[in-house]
Design an enzyme around this catalytic site. Structure first.
Site, short mmCIF file in Angstrom:
data_model
loop_
_atom_site.label_atom_id
_atom_site.label_comp_id
_atom_site.label_asym_id
_atom_site.label_seq_id
_atom_site.Cartn_x
_atom_site.Cartn_y
_atom_site.Cartn_z
CE LYS A 13 44.26 36.09 34.11
NZ LYS A 13 43.09 36.62 34.50
CG ASP A 25 41.74 36.40 40.19
OD1 ASP A 25 42.93 36.72 39.81
OD2 ASP A 25 40.88 36.37 39.28
CD GLN A 79 39.83 38.14 33.29
OE1 GLN A 79 40.59 37.26 33.77
NE2 GLN A 79 40.42 39.54 33.25
N1 GUN Z 1 40.38 41.96 35.54
C1 GUN Z 1 41.41 42.80 35.58
N2 GUN Z 1 42.39 42.07 36.11
C2 GUN Z 1 42.05 40.84 36.74
C3 GUN Z 1 42.59 39.87 37.45
O1 GUN Z 1 43.71 40.17 38.02
N3 GUN Z 1 41.61 38.69 37.84
C4 GUN Z 1 40.39 38.58 37.40
N4 GUN Z 1 39.79 37.54 37.48
N5 GUN Z 1 40.01 39.68 36.50
C5 GUN Z 1 40.65 40.71 36.23
#
Ligand code: GUN
Length: 294
Positions: free
Chosen positions: A51, A118, A95
């Site tokens: 990211k 998200d 996350q």
């Molecule tokens: N863990 C697995 N996929 C994601 C996601 O798209 N966003 C976040 N914040 N955590 C994750």
């Protein structure tokens, strides 16, 4: 035909970078995405590093806030409160997964929904489910983008979603049934309590596999000509790799691929699209295209 998520994701990121260059030339600030990462889970470390890299490619500012596994819920809530109030931060993510002593739902609901790039906050989930403008969570949005860019017919198609997680299964099932293009499909969601999964899959024009069960979808479950979207990313030990593992999808790729019209590989399918969609949401947040300025 292989659905090349890596290429589509690169295209989207360069479209975003061009928009950001124009914004900066016009005197606007760079979009700013922040991420909170707790602990040192290998998968989460990789996602967050990707990211940060994608932010650079798009011309975004990025901030990474790290906590150790023993962080308290109060400390995390305070960090979220600071990001909610920080006028330079357009969007942020926490996350997942979080350590067991943290209530994930408390954390998600503490995020200002206007910065929830998200799309996990109940306001965004609810708005998505009734077709209102919102931040759509990144993996489902990435899947819809792939179906759209590959011009895969979805109207009236039978779509089987395997898995009912809040992050993928539920939202992608919802998007696939919306009166939209892509969308307008007849959707069936299968999960751990579903009998006859094989029979149900054999009827499907589109299978979206999001179970986290390596090789679950076998050739005898696939109708010839079907479209297969593989969302699985399980780390399987592999001594021949220098990092000691390989990523395995939910589909038995070698035997299913010859049968279907389109298939997304793992890696290089949905994974890169998730990141591209997060970048897109951050740009939408920075430009206040979903919600008025915070
Ligand atoms: N863990 C697995 N996929 C994601 C996601 O798209 N966003 C976040 N914040 N955590 C994750």
């Amino acid at each position: 035909m292989l659905i090349d998520g890596k290429k589509v994701s690169a295209d989207i990121k360069s479209e975003i970078a061009a928009t950001v260059a124009q914004m900066v030339a016009d005197g606007q600030k760079r979009p700013h995405l922040a991420a909170i990462l707790v602990g040192h889970d290998g998968g989460s470390e990789t996602y967050v590093a990707n990211k940060v890299k994608a932010c650079e490619a798009c011309g975004f500012k990025s901030t990474l806030i790290r906590f150790e596994d023993d962080v308290t819920e109060t400390e995390l809530l305070e960090a979220i409160d600071r990001l909610n109030k920080d006028t330079d931060v357009d969007g942020f993510i926490v996350q997942l997964p979080l350590p067991r002593h943290i209530n994930e739902q408390h954390i998600i609901e503490a995020i200002d929904y206007r910065k929830d790039v998200d799309g996990f906050h109940p306001v965004n989930v609810g708005r998505m489910s009734i077709g209102l403008p919102c931040f759509v969570s990144a993996t489902p949005a990435g899947i819809m983008e792939l179906l759209g860019r590959y011009d895969i017919p979805t109207r009236g198609a039978r779509c089987v979603v395997l898995g009912r997680s809040n992050i993928v299964g539920k939202p992608v099932a919802n998007l696939m049934m919306q009166k939209a293009k892509p969308g307008n499909a007849t959707v069936t969601v299968c999960h751990s309590a579903t009998p006859d999964i094989k029979e149900i899959c054999r009827e499907a024009d589109i299978i979206i596999a999001a179970l986290g069960s390596p090789g679950f979808v076998t050739a005898d479950m696939v109708k010839p000509g079907a479209v297969i979207i593989d969302v699985g990313t399980t780390r399987v030990p592999d001594a021949s790799r220098k990092n000691g593992y390989r990523l395995s999808g939910d589909v038995d790729f070698a035997n299913v691929e010859p049968l279907c019209s389109h298939i997304s590989p793992v890696p290089g399918g949905v994974g890169p699209m998730t990141i591209a969609s997060l970048m897109k949401n951050t740009l939408l947040a920075a430009r206040h295209e979903i919600y008025p300025a915070v």
